[in-house]
Design a protein around this motif. Structure first.
Motif, PDB file in Angstrom:
ATOM      1  N   GLY A 154      16.899  37.187 -11.805  1.00 35.42           N
ATOM      2  CA  GLY A 154      17.454  38.412 -11.254  1.00 35.42           C
ATOM      3  C   GLY A 154      17.522  38.338  -9.738  1.00 35.42           C
ATOM      4  O   GLY A 154      17.085  37.370  -9.108  1.00 35.42           O
ATOM      5  N   GLN A 155      18.056  39.384  -9.143  1.00 33.55           N
ATOM      6  CA  GLN A 155      18.313  39.396  -7.699  1.00 33.55           C
ATOM      7  C   GLN A 155      17.037  39.255  -6.879  1.00 33.55           C
ATOM      8  O   GLN A 155      16.981  38.465  -5.934  1.00 33.55           O
ATOM      9  N   TYR A 156      15.999  40.011  -7.235  1.00 34.18           N
ATOM     10  CA  TYR A 156      14.777  39.949  -6.440  1.00 34.18           C
ATOM     11  C   TYR A 156      14.045  38.627  -6.652  1.00 34.18           C
ATOM     12  O   TYR A 156      13.494  38.052  -5.707  1.00 34.18           O
ATOM     13  N   ALA A 157      14.037  38.127  -7.896  1.00 32.31           N
ATOM     14  CA  ALA A 157      13.415  36.826  -8.159  1.00 32.31           C
ATOM     15  C   ALA A 157      14.116  35.733  -7.364  1.00 32.31           C
ATOM     16  O   ALA A 157      13.474  34.826  -6.817  1.00 32.31           O
ATOM     17  N   SER A 158      15.446  35.805  -7.285  1.00 33.44           N
ATOM     18  CA  SER A 158      16.205  34.828  -6.515  1.00 33.44           C
ATOM     19  C   SER A 158      15.877  34.922  -5.029  1.00 33.44           C
ATOM     20  O   SER A 158      15.780  33.903  -4.330  1.00 33.44           O
ATOM     21  N   LYS A 159      15.672  36.138  -4.546  1.00 27.59           N
ATOM     22  CA  LYS A 159      15.312  36.325  -3.135  1.00 27.59           C
ATOM     23  C   LYS A 159      13.962  35.682  -2.828  1.00 27.59           C
ATOM     24  O   LYS A 159      13.811  34.980  -1.816  1.00 27.59           O
ATOM     25  N   ILE A 160      12.975  35.908  -3.699  1.00 29.32           N
ATOM     26  CA  ILE A 160      11.655  35.309  -3.508  1.00 29.32           C
ATOM     27  C   ILE A 160      11.746  33.788  -3.595  1.00 29.32           C
ATOM     28  O   ILE A 160      11.113  33.059  -2.820  1.00 29.32           O
ATOM     29  N   HIS A 161      12.538  33.307  -4.538  1.00 26.86           N
ATOM     30  CA  HIS A 161      12.778  31.866  -4.692  1.00 26.86           C
ATOM     31  C   HIS A 161      13.255  31.260  -3.369  1.00 26.86           C
ATOM     32  O   HIS A 161      12.701  30.270  -2.879  1.00 26.86           O
ATOM     33  N   ARG A 162      14.280  31.858  -2.781  1.00 26.20           N
ATOM     34  CA  ARG A 162      14.842  31.329  -1.534  1.00 26.20           C
ATOM     35  C   ARG A 162      13.838  31.406  -0.389  1.00 26.20           C
ATOM     36  O   ARG A 162      13.741  30.485   0.429  1.00 26.20           O
ATOM     37  N   VAL A 189      14.679  26.402 -11.214  1.00 23.20           N
ATOM     38  CA  VAL A 189      16.111  26.559 -11.484  1.00 23.20           C
ATOM     39  C   VAL A 189      16.350  26.150 -12.926  1.00 23.20           C
ATOM     40  O   VAL A 189      15.954  25.058 -13.341  1.00 23.20           O
ATOM     41  N   ARG A 190      16.966  27.033 -13.694  1.00 24.07           N
ATOM     42  CA  ARG A 190      17.322  26.729 -15.077  1.00 24.07           C
ATOM     43  C   ARG A 190      18.777  27.119 -15.307  1.00 24.07           C
ATOM     44  O   ARG A 190      19.159  28.265 -15.103  1.00 24.07           O
ATOM     45  N   GLU A 191      19.573  26.140 -15.702  1.00 21.71           N
ATOM     46  CA  GLU A 191      20.998  26.359 -15.970  1.00 21.71           C
ATOM     47  C   GLU A 191      21.687  27.038 -14.791  1.00 21.71           C
ATOM     48  O   GLU A 191      22.499  27.950 -14.949  1.00 21.71           O
ATOM     49  N   GLY A 192      21.338  26.589 -13.597  1.00 21.66           N
ATOM     50  CA  GLY A 192      21.970  27.111 -12.390  1.00 21.66           C
ATOM     51  C   GLY A 192      21.401  28.420 -11.882  1.00 21.66           C
ATOM     52  O   GLY A 192      21.802  28.894 -10.814  1.00 21.66           O
ATOM     53  N   ARG A 193      20.481  29.012 -12.612  1.00 22.41           N
ATOM     54  CA  ARG A 193      19.889  30.286 -12.188  1.00 22.41           C
ATOM     55  C   ARG A 193      18.597  30.036 -11.425  1.00 22.41           C
ATOM     56  O   ARG A 193      17.723  29.312 -11.897  1.00 22.41           O
ATOM     57  N   GLY A 232      14.118  20.717 -19.007  1.00 21.40           N
ATOM     58  CA  GLY A 232      15.319  21.498 -18.769  1.00 21.40           C
ATOM     59  C   GLY A 232      15.250  22.432 -17.588  1.00 21.40           C
ATOM     60  O   GLY A 232      16.169  23.210 -17.350  1.00 21.40           O
ATOM     61  N   VAL A 233      14.165  22.387 -16.840  1.00 21.91           N
ATOM     62  CA  VAL A 233      14.013  23.267 -15.684  1.00 21.91           C
ATOM     63  C   VAL A 233      13.690  22.416 -14.463  1.00 21.91           C
ATOM     64  O   VAL A 233      12.967  21.423 -14.554  1.00 21.91           O
ATOM     65  N   THR A 234      14.263  22.780 -13.330  1.00 25.67           N
ATOM     66  CA  THR A 234      13.958  22.105 -12.074  1.00 25.67           C
ATOM     67  C   THR A 234      12.829  22.845 -11.381  1.00 25.67           C
ATOM     68  O   THR A 234      12.935  24.045 -11.113  1.00 25.67           O
ATOM     69  N   LEU A 235      11.738  22.134 -11.110  1.00 26.51           N
ATOM     70  CA  LEU A 235      10.559  22.722 -10.471  1.00 26.51           C
ATOM     71  C   LEU A 235      10.596  22.430  -8.977  1.00 26.51           C
ATOM     72  O   LEU A 235      10.732  21.274  -8.572  1.00 26.51           O
ATOM     73  N   LYS A 236      10.482  23.444  -8.165  1.00 24.40           N
ATOM     74  CA  LYS A 236      10.420  23.263  -6.719  1.00 24.40           C
ATOM     75  C   LYS A 236       8.975  23.011  -6.297  1.00 24.40           C
ATOM     76  O   LYS A 236       8.030  23.473  -6.939  1.00 24.40           O
ATOM     77  N   ASP A 237       8.820  22.286  -5.192  1.00 26.86           N
ATOM     78  CA  ASP A 237       7.502  21.775  -4.819  1.00 26.86           C
ATOM     79  C   ASP A 237       6.713  22.720  -3.920  1.00 26.86           C
ATOM     80  O   ASP A 237       6.200  22.335  -2.868  1.00 26.86           O
ATOM     81  N   ILE A 238       6.612  23.971  -4.335  1.00 23.22           N
ATOM     82  CA  ILE A 238       5.749  24.926  -3.639  1.00 23.22           C
ATOM     83  C   ILE A 238       5.188  25.889  -4.675  1.00 23.22           C
ATOM     84  O   ILE A 238       5.910  26.333  -5.579  1.00 23.22           O
ATOM     85  N   VAL A 244      -4.262  27.989 -17.943  1.00 22.43           N
ATOM     86  CA  VAL A 244      -3.159  28.948 -17.923  1.00 22.43           C
ATOM     87  C   VAL A 244      -3.032  29.545 -19.322  1.00 22.43           C
ATOM     88  O   VAL A 244      -2.793  28.830 -20.294  1.00 22.43           O
ATOM     89  N   THR A 245      -3.197  30.848 -19.432  1.00 18.12           N
ATOM     90  CA  THR A 245      -3.236  31.504 -20.738  1.00 18.12           C
ATOM     91  C   THR A 245      -1.914  32.150 -21.139  1.00 18.12           C
ATOM     92  O   THR A 245      -1.698  32.439 -22.314  1.00 18.12           O
ATOM     93  N   ARG A 246      -1.032  32.373 -20.171  1.00 18.09           N
ATOM     94  CA  ARG A 246       0.249  33.013 -20.476  1.00 18.09           C
ATOM     95  C   ARG A 246       1.250  32.631 -19.399  1.00 18.09           C
ATOM     96  O   ARG A 246       0.881  32.497 -18.230  1.00 18.09           O
ATOM     97  N   THR A 247       2.510  32.439 -19.787  1.00 20.25           N
ATOM     98  CA  THR A 247       3.539  32.070 -18.813  1.00 20.25           C
ATOM     99  C   THR A 247       4.784  32.928 -19.006  1.00 20.25           C
ATOM    100  O   THR A 247       5.032  33.457 -20.091  1.00 20.25           O
ATOM    101  N   GLU A 248       5.561  33.030 -17.932  1.00 21.38           N
ATOM    102  CA  GLU A 248       6.833  33.750 -17.962  1.00 21.38           C
ATOM    103  C   GLU A 248       7.817  33.043 -17.031  1.00 21.38           C
ATOM    104  O   GLU A 248       7.411  32.364 -16.083  1.00 21.38           O
ATOM    105  N   GLU A 249       9.083  33.229 -17.301  1.00 19.35           N
ATOM    106  CA  GLU A 249      10.141  32.892 -16.354  1.00 19.35           C
ATOM    107  C   GLU A 249      10.907  34.175 -16.068  1.00 19.35           C
ATOM    108  O   GLU A 249      11.307  34.881 -16.999  1.00 19.35           O
ATOM    109  N   VAL A 250      11.082  34.491 -14.792  1.00 18.10           N
ATOM    110  CA  VAL A 250      11.798  35.714 -14.428  1.00 18.10           C
ATOM    111  C   VAL A 250      12.978  35.354 -13.535  1.00 18.10           C
ATOM    112  O   VAL A 250      12.901  34.449 -12.700  1.00 18.10           O
TER     113      VAL A 250
END
Length: 221
Positions: free
Chosen positions: A86-94, A59-63, A8-14, A78-84
């Protein structure tokens, strides 16, 4: 833009790896297994690691957001995971995608992805991360404690003229609130080294300095 679907999540290749002892590594155009944990562990098995985390645009559900995976020790698990999100996360994503597409440089990306900046994200993993030895680039350019401590010392000793350097060194140790490294230059056991380290950081930023007026005295300017 290269990407792949998984759970259900789109993974980018970086992917970017932040390691406590070995620093930051960028892996653009990464081809994996469509599973963020499996991909991260495959990468960790082939890298020099100690302790840290991996971030990846998703990208999950367009976010647009970031997947973050923490690892502890050198067992590549990997012992722990998160998805974050918001505005700053989107900026880093781009910005990560622009780096992968060579529309921005790795240097520009790393300038944005300092640990101090990343701690703006709503991530317990990142906010709990510390370097073992504070990187010089972080200490001289980004550490917020340098300016904060300087202002407090100037305020305290503004009318005192010359001050015993040992008093200043003790005050540095008392008021510092380092959250970015285990071994901090401003926590050096040697009192003189503590002042010299702060002085070098102040001079590199053009903020001020400690002047040794006599062997045992300094003036804060």
């Amino acid at each position: 833009m290269p990407s792949r679907e998984g759970n259900g999540v789109t993974l980018k290749d970086i992917l970017i790896l932040f390691d406590r002892d070995f620093g930051v590594s960028i892996f653009p155009n990464f081809r994996g297994y469509n599973n963020p944990v499996d991909d991260a562990e495959w990468l960790l098995e082939r890298s020099m690691i100690s302790r840290g985390f991996v971030i990846r645009p998703i990208v999950r559900e367009g976010r647009r957001g970031l997947w973050i995976g923490e690892y502890i020790g050198s067992n590549s698990v990997v012992t722990r995971t998160e998805e974050v999100y918001g505005q700053y996360a989107s900026k880093i994503h781009r910005l990560m995608l622009k780096c992968m597409a060579k529309e921005t440089s790795k240097r520009r990306l790393l300038e944005e992805l300092s640990i101090t900046s990343l701690k703006r994200l709503e991530s317990k993993i990142i906010r709990g991360f510390k370097y073992y030895i504070c990187p010089p680039s972080h200490f001289y350019q980004e550490c917020r404690e340098v300016e904060r401590i300087y202002k407090l010392l100037r305020e305290k000793y503004k009318d005192g003229g010359r001050v015993f350097y040992s008093l200043v060194a003790d005050e540095i140790l008392r008021i510092i609130r380092c959250e970015d490294a285990v071994v901090c230059p401003l926590k050096a056991p040697n009192t003189l080294e503590r002042i010299h380290n702060l002085n070098k950081a102040l001079r590199s930023r053009g903020i001020g300095e400690f002047r040794f007026t006599e062997p045992s005295f300094v003036e804060i300017v």
